[in-house]
Design an enzyme around this catalytic site. Structure first.
Site, PDB file in Angstrom:
ATOM      1  N   LYS A 225       0.784  -1.127  -0.093  1.00 41.46           N
ATOM      2  CA  LYS A 225       0.048   0.076  -0.012  1.00 41.46           C
ATOM      3  C   LYS A 225       0.826   1.368  -0.038  1.00 41.46           C
ATOM      4  O   LYS A 225       0.681   2.111  -0.923  1.00 41.46           O
ATOM      5  CB  LYS A 225      -0.922  -0.117   1.160  1.00 41.46           C
ATOM      6  CG  LYS A 225      -1.919   1.138   1.190  1.00 41.46           C
ATOM      7  CD  LYS A 225      -2.868   1.295   2.269  1.00 41.46           C
ATOM      8  CE  LYS A 225      -1.992   1.366   3.765  1.00 41.46           C
ATOM      9  NZ  LYS A 225      -2.986   1.449   4.939  1.00 41.46           N
TER      10      LYS A 225
ATOM     11  N   ASP B  97      -6.761   1.537   1.380  1.00 46.34           N
ATOM     12  CA  ASP B  97      -6.730   1.851   2.508  1.00 46.34           C
ATOM     13  C   ASP B  97      -7.886   1.586   3.365  1.00 46.34           C
ATOM     14  O   ASP B  97      -8.509   0.767   2.737  1.00 46.34           O
ATOM     15  CB  ASP B  97      -6.567   3.438   2.436  1.00 46.34           C
ATOM     16  CG  ASP B  97      -7.739   4.174   2.189  1.00 46.34           C
ATOM     17  OD1 ASP B  97      -8.589   3.672   1.494  1.00 46.34           O
ATOM     18  OD2 ASP B  97      -7.757   5.283   2.941  1.00 46.34           O
TER      19      ASP B  97
END
Length: 227
Positions: free
Chosen positions: A126, A145
């Site tokens: 991420k 997220d």
């Protein structure tokens, strides 16, 4: 309860069409002025709000300006400089270690590949996706997220729970040219309307196609950070 469209691809396309009109100018909410600052900010954002990170980095980026500054910092002092951030001791260690690797293996420059970024301490896929997209203008995947997790599941685009698995579900159904903004559209909608505990279904522009609309239970599988 809304009625989702026939396939995940059709569902994702309609969601993108609506959210892109509602939030035409999506932007990253972390403050940074160079690649190193972005990397540090994203590492700090794990299980911490972007607002809190921005308050902390306002002074942090004045004190530490290069990879060498972080690599040579006293770890206890660096941790103290981060003491309003969640898990500041661990994050100080990650940042110091990552900076040392950047200094030793990348001539002090933040690397521009997924493999090299994820080799850095404290950097998962991420974080690497954020740095690639916003520091290097390279889009290799979709940043998943907490908002992207929550909304993608609520909207019936994926049934996966882990961020990595969600990303793999999203990449085939979200057009590649929207991979970057898909994250920002869902973050904007997650903050404004489809919040974790009290989603405002009555004022939601995708309510009619959302299978989770009007449900009492909260689907919140957050991994902590906003990024």
């Amino acid at each position: 309860m809304g009625t989702p469209l026939g396939t995940p691809t059709e569902q994702a396309t309609e969601v993108i069409d609506r959210l892109s009109e509602e939030y035409p100018d999506p932007e990253i909410s972390l403050n940074f002025s160079n690649r190193l600052e972005l990397l540090v900010a994203v590492v700090l954002s794990a299980q911490c709000t972007d607002e809190r990170v921005n308050k902390e980095t306002a002074h942090l980026f004045e004190k530490y300006q290069t990879a060498e500054d972080y690599a040579n910092a006293d770890e206890a002092e660096l941790a103290e400089d981060l003491n309003s951030i969640t898990y500041f001791n661990s994050k100080a260690g990650y940042i110091k270690s990552a900076a040392a690797t950047i200094l030793e293996e990348h001539d002090g420059e933040v690397p521009d590949t997924m493999a090299e970024l994820t080799d850095l301490s404290g950097v998962g896929r991420k974080t690497a996706n954020v740095v690639l997209q916003h520091a290097h203008d390279i889009t290799e995947g979709i940043v998943v997220d907490t908002h992207v997790q929550r909304l993608s599941r609520r909207l019936g685009i994926t049934e996966e729970e882990r961020p990595e698995a969600i990303e793999q579900d999203l990449m085939p159904v979200v057009p590649r040219e929207h991979w970057k903004n898909y994250t920002h559209w869902l973050i904007a909608h997650g903050r404004a309307t489809c919040t974790a505990r009290n989603p405002d279904c009555e004022d939601c522009i995708v309510e009619d196609i959302c299978p989770s609309s009007k449900l009492d239970h909260d689907v919140d599988l957050a991994d902590g950070s906003e990024w």
